[in-house]
Design an enzyme around this catalytic site. Sequence first.
Site, PDB file in Angstrom:
ATOM      1  N   HIS A  11      31.722  49.287  20.930  1.00 46.38           N
ATOM      2  CA  HIS A  11      30.746  50.300  20.514  1.00 46.38           C
ATOM      3  C   HIS A  11      30.792  50.511  18.996  1.00 46.38           C
ATOM      4  O   HIS A  11      31.776  50.184  18.313  1.00 46.38           O
ATOM      5  CB  HIS A  11      31.019  51.636  21.223  1.00 46.38           C
ATOM      6  CG  HIS A  11      32.352  52.236  20.881  1.00 46.38           C
ATOM      7  ND1 HIS A  11      32.583  52.944  19.719  1.00 46.38           N
ATOM      8  CD2 HIS A  11      33.531  52.231  21.551  1.00 46.38           C
ATOM      9  CE1 HIS A  11      33.838  53.355  19.680  1.00 46.38           C
ATOM     10  NE2 HIS A  11      34.438  52.923  20.792  1.00 46.38           N
ATOM     11  N   GLU A  13      30.655  52.862  15.392  1.00 47.71           N
ATOM     12  CA  GLU A  13      31.578  53.885  14.884  1.00 47.71           C
ATOM     13  C   GLU A  13      31.190  55.292  15.340  1.00 47.71           C
ATOM     14  O   GLU A  13      30.018  55.640  15.408  1.00 47.71           O
ATOM     15  CB  GLU A  13      31.600  53.844  13.355  1.00 47.71           C
ATOM     16  CG  GLU A  13      32.620  54.794  12.735  1.00 47.71           C
ATOM     17  CD  GLU A  13      32.606  54.761  11.223  1.00 47.71           C
ATOM     18  OE1 GLU A  13      33.212  53.836  10.652  1.00 47.71           O
ATOM     19  OE2 GLU A  13      31.974  55.658  10.612  1.00 47.71           O
ATOM     20  N   PHE A  16      35.112  60.284  15.480  1.00 48.05           N
ATOM     21  CA  PHE A  16      36.516  60.201  15.871  1.00 48.05           C
ATOM     22  C   PHE A  16      37.149  58.943  15.292  1.00 48.05           C
ATOM     23  O   PHE A  16      38.288  58.974  14.811  1.00 48.05           O
ATOM     24  CB  PHE A  16      36.641  60.220  17.395  1.00 48.05           C
ATOM     25  CG  PHE A  16      36.395  61.570  18.010  1.00 48.05           C
ATOM     26  CD1 PHE A  16      37.445  62.405  18.332  1.00 48.05           C
ATOM     27  CD2 PHE A  16      35.103  62.012  18.257  1.00 48.05           C
ATOM     28  CE1 PHE A  16      37.224  63.650  18.898  1.00 48.05           C
ATOM     29  CE2 PHE A  16      34.867  63.259  18.816  1.00 48.05           C
ATOM     30  CZ  PHE A  16      35.928  64.084  19.136  1.00 48.05           C
ATOM     31  N   GLU A  84      37.263  52.988  28.306  1.00 44.16           N
ATOM     32  CA  GLU A  84      38.448  52.811  27.466  1.00 44.16           C
ATOM     33  C   GLU A  84      39.695  53.264  28.216  1.00 44.16           C
ATOM     34  O   GLU A  84      39.608  54.039  29.184  1.00 44.16           O
ATOM     35  CB  GLU A  84      38.282  53.627  26.173  1.00 44.16           C
ATOM     36  CG  GLU A  84      39.442  53.539  25.183  1.00 44.16           C
ATOM     37  CD  GLU A  84      39.726  52.130  24.684  1.00 44.16           C
ATOM     38  OE1 GLU A  84      40.059  51.270  25.524  1.00 44.16           O
ATOM     39  OE2 GLU A  84      39.669  51.920  23.457  1.00 44.16           O
TER      40      GLU A  84
END
Length: 212
Positions: A11, A13, A16, A84
């Site tokens: 993905h 930026e 976070f 993730e």
Amino acid sequence: MLTKTIYLIRHGETEFNRRGVVQGSGIDSDLNEIGFLQAKAFFDAYQHIEFDKIYTSKLRRTVQSVQEFINLGIPYEQFEGLNEISWGEKEGKVPNYLEDENYLEIIANWGNGKTDIPAAPGGETPEQVAARQKIAFEKIIERSDEKMILVAMHGRAIRILLTHLLDLPLSEMDSFSHSNLCLYRLSYDYQTQKFSLDIANDTAHLSELLVK
């Protein structure tokens, strides 16, 4: 010979990422301005590819990274198995020195084959992530009519995925580098039932953004 081509991206930026805050699967963040520019640059570079299907994790940042392809009417599906790794109690925190030291210790343990150690208290182990990824990818590979697919995932998750797709020990996951909106391209041969890696951590499509 029947093959499937897989365009696998991380993905774009998020804030976070920019601030060094741990995300994991428990933080459902949006892309930031740079992330959306990265997504647009990837779309501009690869919109000519006739993807049969798009797959993403259940987290917004992966969907946003391929939204312009979805807007073309390409069918897509979300799999929680592509999420993730969970970083447990570390999620949402900026690592301090001690936490960085702890992180390096965890990475070293994983590299030494101790992949049954969780990322953090309350988090997942690489083995748990690999197990759920295998279930998701078995479904994807079964669909032999989808010859060209785009998959949007996450950094650590991609490292774990590549080890089992390429028949490598899970302990070698950190041999794969990744950047925000990088591209890995793989081919799957249905006759040999083997994956091959064609492109790794490619960011050529982001060159104009890097110059700016």
